[in-house]
Design a protein around this motif. Structure first.
Motif, PDB file in Angstrom:
ATOM      1  N   ALA A   1       0.900  -1.297  -0.064  1.00  0.00           N
ATOM      2  CA  ALA A   1       0.180   0.095   0.158  1.00  0.00           C
ATOM      3  C   ALA A   1       0.790   1.378   0.130  1.00  0.00           C
ATOM      4  CB  ALA A   1      -0.885  -0.189   1.171  1.00  0.00           C
ATOM      5  N   SER A   2       0.272   2.414  -0.576  1.00  0.00           N
ATOM      6  CA  SER A   2       0.938   3.688  -0.416  1.00  0.00           C
ATOM      7  C   SER A   2       0.907   4.311   1.025  1.00  0.00           C
ATOM      8  CB  SER A   2       0.299   4.632  -1.343  1.00  0.00           C
ATOM      9  OG  SER A   2      -0.950   4.922  -0.976  1.00  0.00           O
ATOM     10  N   LEU A   3       1.788   5.228   1.192  1.00  0.00           N
ATOM     11  CA  LEU A   3       1.970   5.686   2.426  1.00  0.00           C
ATOM     12  C   LEU A   3       0.545   6.217   2.682  1.00  0.00           C
ATOM     13  CD1 LEU A   3       3.472   6.609   5.043  1.00  0.00           C
ATOM     14  CD2 LEU A   3       4.193   8.440   4.014  1.00  0.00           C
TER      15      LEU A   3
ATOM     16  N   ASP B   1      -2.303   5.308   2.128  1.00  0.00           N
ATOM     17  CA  ASP B   1      -3.314   4.425   2.561  1.00  0.00           C
ATOM     18  C   ASP B   1      -2.823   3.423   3.605  1.00  0.00           C
ATOM     19  OD1 ASP B   1      -4.932   5.086   0.275  1.00  0.00           O
ATOM     20  OD2 ASP B   1      -4.024   3.900  -1.109  1.00  0.00           O
ATOM     21  N   ALA B   2      -1.691   3.897   4.236  1.00  0.00           N
ATOM     22  CA  ALA B   2      -1.248   3.009   5.322  1.00  0.00           C
ATOM     23  C   ALA B   2      -2.085   2.843   6.516  1.00  0.00           C
ATOM     24  CB  ALA B   2      -0.002   3.514   5.790  1.00  0.00           C
TER      25      ALA B   2
ATOM     26  N   ALA C   1      -4.497  -0.039   5.575  1.00  0.00           N
ATOM     27  CA  ALA C   1      -3.905  -1.186   5.084  1.00  0.00           C
ATOM     28  C   ALA C   1      -3.479  -1.901   6.387  1.00  0.00           C
ATOM     29  CB  ALA C   1      -2.743  -1.013   4.040  1.00  0.00           C
ATOM     30  N   LEU C   2      -3.027  -1.051   7.271  1.00  0.00           N
ATOM     31  CA  LEU C   2      -2.470  -1.879   8.539  1.00  0.00           C
ATOM     32  C   LEU C   2      -3.649  -2.169   9.600  1.00  0.00           C
ATOM     33  CD1 LEU C   2       0.679   0.198   9.086  1.00  0.00           C
ATOM     34  CD2 LEU C   2       0.624  -2.236   8.396  1.00  0.00           C
TER      35      LEU C   2
ATOM     36  N   THR D   1       2.174  -7.037   5.150  1.00  0.00           N
ATOM     37  CA  THR D   1       1.789  -5.592   4.616  1.00  0.00           C
ATOM     38  C   THR D   1       2.896  -4.698   4.610  1.00  0.00           C
ATOM     39  OG1 THR D   1      -0.607  -5.761   5.220  1.00  0.00           O
ATOM     40  CG2 THR D   1       0.307  -3.420   4.459  1.00  0.00           C
TER      41      THR D   1
ATOM     42  N   ILE E   1       4.466  -1.101   3.259  1.00  0.00           N
ATOM     43  CA  ILE E   1       4.021   0.318   3.237  1.00  0.00           C
ATOM     44  C   ILE E   1       5.173   0.856   2.059  1.00  0.00           C
ATOM     45  CG2 ILE E   1       3.276   2.520   3.812  1.00  0.00           C
ATOM     46  CD1 ILE E   1       1.415   0.343   4.775  1.00  0.00           C
ATOM     47  N   ARG E   2       4.754   1.298   0.902  1.00  0.00           N
ATOM     48  CA  ARG E   2       5.636   1.902  -0.016  1.00  0.00           C
ATOM     49  C   ARG E   2       5.703   3.378   0.279  1.00  0.00           C
ATOM     50  NH1 ARG E   2       4.437  -0.257  -5.375  1.00  0.00           N
ATOM     51  NH2 ARG E   2       6.376  -1.651  -4.949  1.00  0.00           N
TER      52      ARG E   2
END
Length: 72
Positions: free
Chosen positions: A47-49, A51-52, A55-56, A66, A68-69
């Motif tokens: 997931a992008s930052l 959407d962190a 996602a978490l 997961t 985080i990009r």
């Protein structure tokens, strides 16, 4: 003034605390093992930052870790 911090203790009275210190050489070895196929990763979601948080905190069970990009 007395210290009013609350210390949470697990029900069974046992707790484990640890600190991880990154080691460049060891991290490089892990990367090489992944590249060589000697170590498999289990990534369930990337997931992008932005959407962190979602996602978490998934609403459904996910297999794998997961990631985080974070892009510069």
């Amino acid at each position: 003034m007395p210290d009013r911090r609350v210390v949470a203790r697990p029900a069974d009275g046992l707790a484990i605390d640890f600190v991880v210190e990154a080691d460049r050489v060891e991290l490089g070895e892990i990367v090489q093992r992944v590249r060589d196929g000697r170590l498999r990763t289990n990534i369930g979601d990337v997931a992008s930052l932005d959407d962190a948080v979602g996602a978490l905190n998934p609403t459904t069970r996910r297999l794998g870790k997961t990631v985080i990009r974070v892009l510069p």
